[in-house]
Design a protein around this motif. Structure first.
Motif, PDB file in Angstrom:
ATOM      1  N   PHE A 143      28.651   8.065  -8.692  1.00 34.59           N
ATOM      2  CA  PHE A 143      27.496   8.450  -9.498  1.00 34.59           C
ATOM      3  C   PHE A 143      27.570   7.726 -10.840  1.00 34.59           C
ATOM      4  CE2 PHE A 143      30.847  11.489 -10.371  1.00 34.59           C
ATOM      5  CZ  PHE A 143      30.784  11.721 -11.734  1.00 34.59           C
ATOM      6  N   ILE A 144      26.408   7.398 -11.394  1.00 34.39           N
ATOM      7  CA  ILE A 144      26.315   6.569 -12.601  1.00 34.39           C
ATOM      8  C   ILE A 144      25.712   7.391 -13.738  1.00 34.39           C
ATOM      9  CG2 ILE A 144      25.363   4.464 -13.622  1.00 34.39           C
ATOM     10  CD1 ILE A 144      27.410   3.979 -11.376  1.00 34.39           C
ATOM     11  N   GLY A 145      26.435   7.528 -14.853  1.00 37.09           N
ATOM     12  CA  GLY A 145      26.016   8.374 -15.962  1.00 37.09           C
ATOM     13  C   GLY A 145      24.946   7.745 -16.834  1.00 37.09           C
ATOM     14  N   HIS A 146      23.795   7.505 -16.246  1.00 40.25           N
ATOM     15  CA  HIS A 146      22.691   6.841 -16.934  1.00 40.25           C
ATOM     16  C   HIS A 146      21.413   7.590 -16.572  1.00 40.25           C
ATOM     17  CE1 HIS A 146      19.652   3.798 -17.861  1.00 40.25           C
ATOM     18  NE2 HIS A 146      20.567   3.084 -18.475  1.00 40.25           N
ATOM     19  N   THR A 150      19.654   7.127  -9.991  1.00 40.99           N
ATOM     20  CA  THR A 150      19.132   8.143  -9.075  1.00 40.99           C
ATOM     21  C   THR A 150      20.178   9.223  -8.778  1.00 40.99           C
ATOM     22  OG1 THR A 150      19.694   6.628  -7.253  1.00 40.99           O
ATOM     23  CG2 THR A 150      17.381   6.693  -7.970  1.00 40.99           C
ATOM     24  N   VAL A 151      21.447   8.882  -8.861  1.00 39.04           N
ATOM     25  CA  VAL A 151      22.528   9.873  -8.729  1.00 39.04           C
ATOM     26  C   VAL A 151      23.377   9.748  -9.986  1.00 39.04           C
ATOM     27  CG1 VAL A 151      24.449  10.717  -7.329  1.00 39.04           C
ATOM     28  CG2 VAL A 151      22.524   9.555  -6.223  1.00 39.04           C
ATOM     29  N   ASN A 152      23.279  10.742 -10.896  1.00 38.27           N
ATOM     30  CA  ASN A 152      23.909  10.542 -12.206  1.00 38.27           C
ATOM     31  C   ASN A 152      24.798  11.682 -12.683  1.00 38.27           C
ATOM     32  OD1 ASN A 152      21.991  12.429 -13.076  1.00 38.27           O
ATOM     33  ND2 ASN A 152      20.644  10.861 -13.977  1.00 38.27           N
ATOM     34  N   THR A 153      25.086  12.658 -11.819  1.00 36.54           N
ATOM     35  CA  THR A 153      26.053  13.699 -12.188  1.00 36.54           C
ATOM     36  C   THR A 153      27.007  13.952 -11.029  1.00 36.54           C
ATOM     37  OG1 THR A 153      24.739  15.569 -11.401  1.00 36.54           O
ATOM     38  CG2 THR A 153      24.388  14.860 -13.694  1.00 36.54           C
ATOM     39  N   ASP A 174      34.291   8.654 -12.098  1.00 34.06           N
ATOM     40  CA  ASP A 174      34.474   7.820 -13.284  1.00 34.06           C
ATOM     41  C   ASP A 174      34.338   8.726 -14.505  1.00 34.06           C
ATOM     42  OD1 ASP A 174      33.528   6.204 -15.631  1.00 34.06           O
ATOM     43  OD2 ASP A 174      33.803   4.549 -14.221  1.00 34.06           O
ATOM     44  N   CYS A 175      35.381   8.780 -15.330  1.00 38.47           N
ATOM     45  CA  CYS A 175      35.377   9.696 -16.482  1.00 38.47           C
ATOM     46  C   CYS A 175      34.227   9.401 -17.433  1.00 38.47           C
ATOM     47  CB  CYS A 175      36.713   9.612 -17.217  1.00 38.47           C
ATOM     48  SG  CYS A 175      38.115  10.209 -16.245  1.00 38.47           S
ATOM     49  N   PHE A 176      33.912   8.142 -17.633  1.00 39.60           N
ATOM     50  CA  PHE A 176      32.782   7.775 -18.495  1.00 39.60           C
ATOM     51  C   PHE A 176      31.475   8.331 -17.935  1.00 39.60           C
ATOM     52  CE2 PHE A 176      29.186   4.977 -19.287  1.00 39.60           C
ATOM     53  CZ  PHE A 176      29.148   4.940 -20.672  1.00 39.60           C
ATOM     54  N   HIS A 177      31.238   8.093 -16.652  1.00 40.58           N
ATOM     55  CA  HIS A 177      29.997   8.568 -16.040  1.00 40.58           C
ATOM     56  C   HIS A 177      29.948  10.094 -16.001  1.00 40.58           C
ATOM     57  CE1 HIS A 177      28.758   4.579 -15.187  1.00 40.58           C
ATOM     58  NE2 HIS A 177      29.638   4.347 -14.236  1.00 40.58           N
ATOM     59  N   PHE A 178      31.089  10.724 -15.798  1.00 40.06           N
ATOM     60  CA  PHE A 178      31.156  12.185 -15.805  1.00 40.06           C
ATOM     61  C   PHE A 178      30.706  12.726 -17.162  1.00 40.06           C
ATOM     62  CE2 PHE A 178      33.155  16.336 -16.041  1.00 40.06           C
ATOM     63  CZ  PHE A 178      33.112  16.822 -14.741  1.00 40.06           C
TER      64      PHE A 178
END
Length: 281
Positions: A143-146, A150-153, A174-178
């Motif tokens: 998942f991508i924290g942006h 479309t999947v971000n959490t 990914d800790c950043f994305h989390f």
């Protein structure tokens, strides 16, 4: 727990050949190979057989291909391209002994209903699972924290892989994305640790949710992410596989690549060793 290096950390100041040499020298166990740029660049001057031989004769091994990008909610042409690319990755992964392929969800300005996102992700991941199973390879959804991903959490991603319900489909955490889109530790603490395949370690400057971008990443332990909370939760749910350091910081790209690889290990070990034993080489 084993230590891995993600090539994004030296994206602009190194190449696969150098990354492998420096990671071997500094005691990394694994490397995540970037398939969109670093692997094709390597293959312009070297053969895949040379890469196979390197891994056969050195300690470091390939952990993952990073990444199959924008796999969900594609039109028919885009969907066929994703399946073709994945089949090509399977062939290379089999030769090299790669364990995982990281799958990155679509990032778009188009507004797509969450149910349509979930349906697409589940359907495509099941098809990829069928392709990968005979090869013994697993798929790790990241998942991508942006805001436009479309999947971000974590919670959304975990719900998707639960619906897929395949042994060879799990997550990259990914800790950043989390941190970047406010994923909840409560969701992580309720998860099955065996469904988290790879941990990406990093940190970030203290910007608000929704404003963080990859270039805001800093050395683990040098930023505002609650790494202690994430690592303690992971330990609690039984995760103990691989930690991979992944940074995209322009400032670090100006440094010597070996210095970056050395510092990335030192900062990662300092943070992670409070919760997990990092096995010495």
């Amino acid at each position: 727990m084993k230590l891995c290096f993600n090539q994004a950390t030296t994206l602009e100041n190194s190449n696969l050949y150098k990354d492998l040499e420096y990671c071997e020298k500094h005691g990394y166990d694994f490397i995540e190979i970037r398939t969109m740029d670093k692997l094709p660049e390597y293959l312009k001057k070297h053969s895949i057989d040379e890469l196979v031989k390197f891994f056969q004769t050195h300690h470091i091994k390939p952990l993952a291909f990073n990444a199959l990008v924008f796999f969900n909610n594609r039109d028919q042409k885009g969907y066929k391209e994703i399946i073709q690319e994945f089949n090509e990755l399977m062939e290379l992964a089999g030769k090299l002994g790669v364990k995982y392929v990281v799958a990155v969800p679509l990032i778009t300005e188009e507004k797509i209903l969450k149910q349509d996102i979930k349906t697409s992700c589940v359907n495509v991941l099941k098809e990829l699972s069928d392709i990968a199973a005979p090869c013994g390879i697993k798929i790790a959804l990241e998942f991508i924290g942006h805001p436009q991903a479309t999947v971000n959490t974590f919670g959304q991603a975990y719900e998707i892989i639960q619906s897929v319900n395949r042994d060879n489909v799990g997550l990259v955490l990914d800790c950043f994305h989390f941190h970047a889109m406010g994923s909840r530790l409560e969701d992580l603490k309720k998860a099955d640790g065996s469904k988290i395949f790879i941990l990406h370690i990093n940190d970030t400057e203290d910007f608000p949710i929704g404003f963080l971008r990859d270039e805001d990443r800093v050395w683990p332990g040098h930023g505002s992410i609650d790494l202690d909370g994430i690592l303690s939760a992971l330990k609690e749910i039984g995760f103990s596989e691989v930690v991979s350091v992944e940074l995209f910081r322009q400032e670090y790209y100006k440094l010597d690549a070996e210095e970056v690889i050395k510092t990335a290990k030192e900062t990662t070990v300092k943070v992670v060793s409070k919760y997990f034993d990092l096995q010495p080489v």
